[in-house]
Scaffold this motif. Structure first.
Motif, short mmCIF file in Angstrom:
data_model
loop_
_atom_site.label_atom_id
_atom_site.label_comp_id
_atom_site.label_asym_id
_atom_site.label_seq_id
_atom_site.Cartn_x
_atom_site.Cartn_y
_atom_site.Cartn_z
N HIS A 92 0.55 -1.17 0.06
CA HIS A 92 -0.30 -0.03 0.03
C HIS A 92 0.94 1.39 0.06
O HIS A 92 0.35 2.49 -0.20
CB HIS A 92 -0.94 -0.18 1.09
N ARG B 22 2.76 1.55 -2.23
CA ARG B 22 3.06 2.20 -3.62
C ARG B 22 1.79 2.45 -4.33
O ARG B 22 0.71 2.42 -3.71
CB ARG B 22 3.23 0.56 -4.35
N ASN B 23 1.87 3.08 -5.33
CA ASN B 23 0.62 3.76 -6.11
C ASN B 23 -0.11 2.66 -6.84
O ASN B 23 0.73 1.66 -7.37
CB ASN B 23 1.08 5.01 -7.06
N GLY B 24 -1.31 2.57 -6.82
CA GLY B 24 -2.09 1.69 -7.68
C GLY B 24 -2.53 0.75 -7.16
O GLY B 24 -3.52 -0.11 -7.51
N GLU C 140 -4.98 -0.22 -4.04
CA GLU C 140 -5.94 0.32 -3.51
C GLU C 140 -6.53 -0.59 -2.13
O GLU C 140 -6.79 -0.25 -1.08
CB GLU C 140 -7.00 0.62 -4.24
N THR D 206 -6.52 -2.82 -7.93
CA THR D 206 -5.48 -1.84 -8.53
C THR D 206 -6.35 -0.94 -9.06
O THR D 206 -7.24 -0.99 -9.77
CB THR D 206 -4.32 -2.57 -9.65
N VAL E 84 -3.28 2.02 -12.91
CA VAL E 84 -1.80 1.47 -13.34
C VAL E 84 -2.16 0.92 -14.78
O VAL E 84 -3.07 0.06 -15.04
CB VAL E 84 -1.52 0.40 -12.31
N SER F 136 -1.71 -3.86 -14.41
CA SER F 136 -2.21 -4.38 -12.99
C SER F 136 -1.20 -5.54 -12.54
O SER F 136 -0.82 -5.59 -11.31
CB SER F 136 -3.34 -4.21 -12.45
#
Lengths: 287, 350
Positions: free
Chosen positions: B41, B43-45, B47, B64, B67, B70
């Protein structure tokens, strides 16, 4: 007689269909789906069938102004009704899985048998009890005890099936869904106690009238009734003395019930026997 | 947690994809699971996520959002955490997306994917994993909906098919048979002859199902007393078997012997005093400890190792036969769950 738009036999036919459906669903669920049909559904279905049968028997009873026990069809129906009543009102206390399925199969077979032999049903007979509620009680109790012995024959069959599966190490069929042999043996003893008590009470009431008019009951009826009572009494004694194995006891329960069923023939014939006409006289005349 | 539309992805490494030696690399303890959640979490993308970690499987369900790929995003995140390259991770894992991921969750929860088909323990493990995920705040609308509905579907499978029916290990088969004879074990006295592992396991299984009275017989007083102190029960000598066998309802024999410890005639004499009470003999020994002719006696039920193994095997076959109908339920339920997720805009329809 017609009640709520249907004839008494039609109500009984509908009840038989419900018992057959219960039996079929229980068997299908166990053997095909390998699941035990939930007890509450079985109880609801059997109770529904029993209500239909009660309406049918009530309609028949209105014809006589008393219990409908005047021919072989009615005797068998009343016995089936008693067995089902026992399952509905006492069965849940036993907590015997699959008893509902066995009882509905029992009800289906006997009901179909009685419906399919027209000669068993002679609706034009006169009432058999006169105006004596005690003779009616005697007959109803005797038939109710036969219902109890019918359930005893069923639980005995269940015991033998379970015991055989355990001996032969065959775990398929109904085995996973039926109770343990110890539970069945325990229930068998309780049913024999209850059935014997009811039959004894019935005979005690009947004996009061019989001793006042020895010709009121013909010999075949008297002989077979006493023989059945003695047979169950002997079984009870042997069981208490632990002289019989559970297996022997179960076979004996089935055998004696078969004899008891055949004794209904003698009871039924007694209705035709001129000797027995006195039994339809009002008790005031008998005394 | 937002309810933005995204993609659902599952990465699973389990006993079907890699052998135990490889699986060990992916096994996590609780602090490591927390660390993995945190790492994902960060990281971006990613959720939402749900991590299931048992002795046989590591699984990550992830939602995700935003992104371009994914699958790569999730594999990269896992690769970083496990310090392994993406290719070897892909070799070890199965990757499912969308409805297939939901179906997989249902099948895992119902025990269809377990090494021992139909075992019930996995359902508790999935529920624990979900509870942890919720407590840590990584479950959003998608994971919540998918998991809760998935649990309902798994329960339906377990209740409407024989997938979990019948015991599949010898000790439990013996206990089940005891219950079919005596109803409850509270009033049944059990005699364990021999202090070996299988006898001990059976005694333990019986105790867990209510048995209270135990006798423990061995060839020597010392071993009987040692077993009695370990398992609980009365220490007895095998040589004196004829004196006390009549007191017991269940006999579990698993000792080394050249000739049967109990002959038919000896049992017949003892059984007469039992007043027709049933007797369950379980012979787990090789060579056999009990005379096979004992089963000729009325109210005596004798099962040996082969009999119990055959019943266990039959039960397992029956469970396996139920896989097809269970999978059909899982497919049907996963489709309806997926449709709901799509209609609510929680996932994008691929």
């Amino acid at each position: 007689m017609s009640l709520l738009g249907l004839e008494d036999r039609q109500w009984i036919f509908l009840a038989t269909v419900v018992f057959a459906v219960t039996s079929g669903l229980g068997t299908y669920s166990a053997l095909k789906l390998r699941r035990n049909a939930p007890r509450r559904y079985t109880l609801v279905l059997v109770s529904f069938g029993w209500i239909l049968q009660t309406i049918g028997l009530y309609a028949r009873g209105l014809q006589y102004g008393g219990c409908p026990l005047s021919n072989r069809f009615e005797l068998v129906q009343f016995m089936v009704w008693s067995a089902i009543a026992l399952y509905i009102f006492v069965g849940p206390a036993f907590r015997v899985s699959f008893l509902g399925m066995f009882t509905s199969t029992f009800a289906t077979l006997f009901s179909i048998l009685s419906l399919s032999i027209p000669a068993w049903d002679s609706p034009n007979r006169t009432p058999i009890f006169g105006d004596s509620p005690w003779i009616e009680t005697h007959a109803a109790l005797a038939l109710f005890s036969y219902g109890v012995f019918g359930v005893l024959a069923l639980t005995s069959s269940m015991y033998l099936l379970q015991s055989r599966s355990l001996k032969q190490k065959k775990m398929g069929g109904f085995f996973p869904f039926m109770p343990s042999i110890a539970e069945l043996a325990n229930i068998n003893l309780r049913l024999l106690n209850v059935g014997f008590f009811i039959l004894s009470s019935s005979l005690a009431i009947g004996a009061v009238y019989w001793t006042k008019d020895l010709e009121s009951v013909n010999f075949p009826k008297l002989g077979t009734t006493i023989a059945v009572w003695l047979a169950y009494g002997t079984l009870l004694l042997l069981r208490f003395r632990q002289s019989l194995s559970y297996k022997q006891y179960s076979w004996a329960c089935i055998a004696v019930f078969t004899v008891a069923l055949l004794s209904l023939e003698a009871v039924d014939r007694s209705f035709d026997d001129p000797l027995d006409e006195s039994s339809v006289r009002p008790p005031s005349e008998q005394l | 947690m937002s309810a933005q539309s995204g993609e659902l992805l599952l990465v699973t490494i389990n006993h079907e994809t890699v052998p135990m030696e490889e699986r060990e690399r992916y096994a996590l303890d609780e602090p490591q699971i927390r660390a993995l959640y945190k790492s994902l979490h960060a990281r971006n993308g990613i959720e939402e996520s749900l991590i299931l970690n048992t002795c046989n499987r590591f699984e990550l369900y992830a939602k995700t959002v935003g992104v371009p790929n994914s699958e790569s995003a999730v594999i990269d995140a896992l690769g970083t955490f496990y310090k392994t390259d993406a290719d070897s991770l892909r070799d070890h894992a199965q990757i499912h997306g969308g409805q297939d991921a939901i179906r997989h969750l249902i099948e895992v929860s119902a025990g269809l994917k377990s090494q021992i088909t139909g075992e019930a323990e996995i359902f508790g493990q999935v529920k624990s994993a979900y509870a942890m995920c919720q407590n840590l705040g990584y479950a959003g609308a998608l994971i919540n909906r998918m998991t809760q509905k998935g649990f309902q579907a798994a329960k339906l499978i377990r209740h409407s098919t024989p997938i979990g029916e019948g015991q599949i290990n010898i000790s439990n088969v013996a206990v089940d048979l005891s219950l079919k004879i005596f109803g409850g074990l509270e009033n049944a006295a059990a005699l364990i002859i021999g202090t070996g592992e299988i006898g001990g396991k059976t005694a333990k299984a019986m105790r867990s199902r209510g048995a209270k009275q135990f006798g423990l017989a061995s060839h020597t007083r010392e071993r009987a007393e040692a077993a009695a102190s370990e398992w609980g029960g009365e220490p007895l000598l095998v040589d004196e078997l004829a004196e006390y066998i009549g007191k017991y309802d269940i006999v579990i024999a698993s000792t080394e012997t050249e000739s049967p410890l109990l002959t038919r005639d000896a049992l017949k004499a003892a059984h007469a005093q039992r007043k027709n009470r049933p007797l369950f003999l379980i012979d787990l020994g090789l060579p056999r400890n009990l005379d096979p002719r004992c089963e000729d006696l009325e109210d005596v039920y004798l099962y040996n190792l082969d009999d119990l193994a055959r019943i266990a095997e039959d039960n397992l076959s029956e469970r396996r036969a139920a896989i097809k109908s269970s999978e059909a339920i899982a497919a049907q339920k996963s489709e309806s769950i997926w449709q709901v997720l799509v209609s609510r805009g929680l996932v994008s329809f691929l």
